[in-house]
Design an enzyme around this catalytic site. Structure first.
Site, PDB file in Angstrom:
ATOM      1  N   SER A   1       3.629  -2.590  -7.121  1.00 17.13           N
ATOM      2  CA  SER A   1       2.973  -2.187  -5.890  1.00 17.13           C
ATOM      3  C   SER A   1       1.550  -2.754  -5.840  1.00 17.13           C
ATOM      4  CB  SER A   1       3.012  -0.659  -5.783  1.00 17.13           C
ATOM      5  OG  SER A   1       2.588  -0.210  -4.526  1.00 17.13           O
TER       6      SER A   1
ATOM      7  N   HIS B   1       6.118  -4.524  -2.777  1.00 18.50           N
ATOM      8  CA  HIS B   1       6.740  -3.903  -1.603  1.00 18.50           C
ATOM      9  C   HIS B   1       5.651  -3.610  -0.584  1.00 18.50           C
ATOM     10  CE1 HIS B   1       6.298   0.453  -3.414  1.00 18.50           C
ATOM     11  NE2 HIS B   1       5.158  -0.155  -3.274  1.00 18.50           N
TER      12      HIS B   1
END
EC number: 3.4.21.92
Length: 196
Positions: free
Chosen positions: A101, A126
């Site tokens: 992330s 993401h």
């Protein structure tokens, strides 16, 4: 029983006797920084302060940021990324364990050609997520607009720093994309994979 943070001897230049400092303090003095937890305002401010201080102390000596992080808050992560671009010394990024992330966003923010992953490291990228699912409709719409702006910012940075086309990065950010060290190198998130 926790052992706490180990202490190591450190001798300041010009001093005869060494004093005992925690291992991270000693490593910071060698310009080795660590992001080994989830990203929040506190750890972000600590890393930013260290990068700015070390940059002022000697702008010619490069910094090394070791990352083993599950990700975390977007704005504090962007603040770390922006600081890395702002300080004069090059910032090497090293993925050990996991850069997920916002951790992968910070990893890709290292000086191009100076981004490294350990051979068994994992990288995951993401889109940003929101925690406000029970908000009033008006607040939710504002939150969604802000999330779209943040997603656009993150996507643009990944495109610039990996060399991947916009459509590829946009599509990949729709879901959790996990990569091995060599896959992250092929994607352009890191430049080198350490040898075993």
């Amino acid at each position: 029983m926790p052992i706490g943070v180990p202490k190591v001897p450190f001798r300041s230049p010009g001093e005869e006797d060494a004093s005992w400092v925690d291992v991270y303090n000693r490593l910071y003095r060698e310009r080795l920084l660590f992001l080994g937890q989830g990203i929040n305002s506190e750890i972000s401010n600590q890393l930013i302060g260290l990068m700015v201080y070390l940059s002022i102390e000697d702008e010619t000596k490069e910094l090394y940021l070791f990352i083993n992080s599950p990700g975390g808050w977007v704005i504090p992560g962007i603040a770390i990324y922006d600081t890395m671009q702002f300080v004069r010394p090059d910032v090497h990024t090293v993925c050990m364990g996991l850069a997920a992330s916002m951790g992968s966003f910070i990893l890709v923010g290292g000086e191009i050609t100076k981004r490294l992953a350990f051979p068994h490291a994992r990288v995951m990228m993401h889109q940003p997520a929101s925690g406000y699912y029970e908000a009033q409709t008006g607040e939710f719409v504002l939150e969604a607009e802000e999330l779209l702006k943040l997603r656009e910012t993150l996507t643009r940075v990944y495109v610039q720093r990996t060399g991947k086309p916009l459509w590829v990065v946009s599509e990949d950010m729709e879901k959790d994309v996990f990569m091995s060290a060599t896959e992250a190198q092929a994607y352009g998130i890191v430049d080198l994979v350490a040898v075993e």
